[in-house]
Design a protein around this motif. Sequence first.
Motif, PDB file in Angstrom:
ATOM      1  N   ALA A 180       0.627  -1.120  -0.317  1.00 34.92           N
ATOM      2  CA  ALA A 180      -0.210  -0.097   0.036  1.00 34.92           C
ATOM      3  C   ALA A 180       1.042   1.084  -0.040  1.00 34.92           C
ATOM      4  CB  ALA A 180      -0.922  -0.037   1.333  1.00 34.92           C
ATOM      5  N   THR A 181       2.199   1.242   0.067  1.00 32.07           N
ATOM      6  CA  THR A 181       3.113   2.249  -0.007  1.00 32.07           C
ATOM      7  C   THR A 181       4.202   1.983  -0.787  1.00 32.07           C
ATOM      8  OG1 THR A 181       4.442   1.393   2.028  1.00 32.07           O
ATOM      9  CG2 THR A 181       2.595   2.826   2.746  1.00 32.07           C
ATOM     10  N   SER A 182       5.069   3.098  -1.121  1.00 27.73           N
ATOM     11  CA  SER A 182       6.045   3.029  -1.934  1.00 27.73           C
ATOM     12  C   SER A 182       7.373   3.529  -1.434  1.00 27.73           C
ATOM     13  CB  SER A 182       5.890   3.733  -3.140  1.00 27.73           C
ATOM     14  OG  SER A 182       5.650   4.876  -3.080  1.00 27.73           O
ATOM     15  N   ARG A 183       7.382   4.576  -0.523  1.00 29.43           N
ATOM     16  CA  ARG A 183       8.706   5.058  -0.027  1.00 29.43           C
ATOM     17  C   ARG A 183       9.089   4.717   1.653  1.00 29.43           C
ATOM     18  NH1 ARG A 183       5.713   9.027  -1.873  1.00 29.43           N
ATOM     19  NH2 ARG A 183       5.282   9.635   0.003  1.00 29.43           N
ATOM     20  N   LEU A 184       8.034   4.685   2.062  1.00 26.39           N
ATOM     21  CA  LEU A 184       8.042   4.412   3.662  1.00 26.39           C
ATOM     22  C   LEU A 184       8.842   3.095   4.121  1.00 26.39           C
ATOM     23  CD1 LEU A 184       6.607   5.562   6.522  1.00 26.39           C
ATOM     24  CD2 LEU A 184       5.219   3.899   6.077  1.00 26.39           C
TER      25      LEU A 184
END
Length: 297
Positions: free
Chosen positions: A61-65
Amino acid sequence: MRLSTVILPVRRWSDGGKEVWQHAEELGFHTAYTYDHLSWRSFRDQAWFGAIPTLTAAAAATSRLRLGTLVTSPNFRHPVTLAKELISLDDISEGRVTLGIGAGGNGFDATALGQNPWTPRERADHFGEFVTLLDRLLTQDVVSYEGEHYSAHEVRNIPGCVQRPRLPFAVAATGPRGLKLAARHGQAWVTTGDPKLYAEGTPEQSVAALSGQVERLGKACADVGRDPGELRKILLTGFTPDRPLDSFDAFVDFAGTHAELGFDEIVLHWPIADSMFAADVAVFERIATEGLGQLGV
């Protein structure tokens, strides 16, 4: 200085759980961790989900965290099965995973599998063997091992971690044996301060206790021939006499004081109403977006 958060796994993914992790990324947190427990303290009779599945969903659901546990322990984990799960999670997240790892305590996890709680010495014994074997499992394609507490027979972990030589360990420790493990195997060290000071201590006493812990970490590093500057120093808040979420200014003062001690990552609990982690959401979000800017970092 990095600012991170802990998101307890208390929300159904379809009922706000997913959005919290995405919001953590939007707010700019460096890492979002979660507790790796079967249940925990006052949340025992409330919703509580598994850490690895939650982090896997958060990775999608995220890309950088960055994502991580804070912390995993030997209480109900085995290094062989944990290694396979971590390699898979590291792959799904494209190398965004940090393993926070500690010895565990005498909470619900310690007896959930029907075992008697370990003594402090037994916990330290298990922890030392656990971390050492897990390090091998995450860095070698094939591992066989016969120890006092754990075994591995021709275990394959191919293709290994995306992060090389393996995903980073953030080792939680305050005692001499744990600090030596952090010095040998950690890419970071984690502390919550001195638990004896939480209820009746003062912030000044807490700072002095943390300063002593940092000093002992330095000695442990020296004993194994390692530069203590190679380890990030992480402070998980919420367990010291300080109240950094009471106001924006309180956080800035708290962060500045602890940066001077050598801490380079501060972790705040995501607010949960009607719990020990209750906090003003507006203050929390302002801290996330502006707090470190006040320190010039």
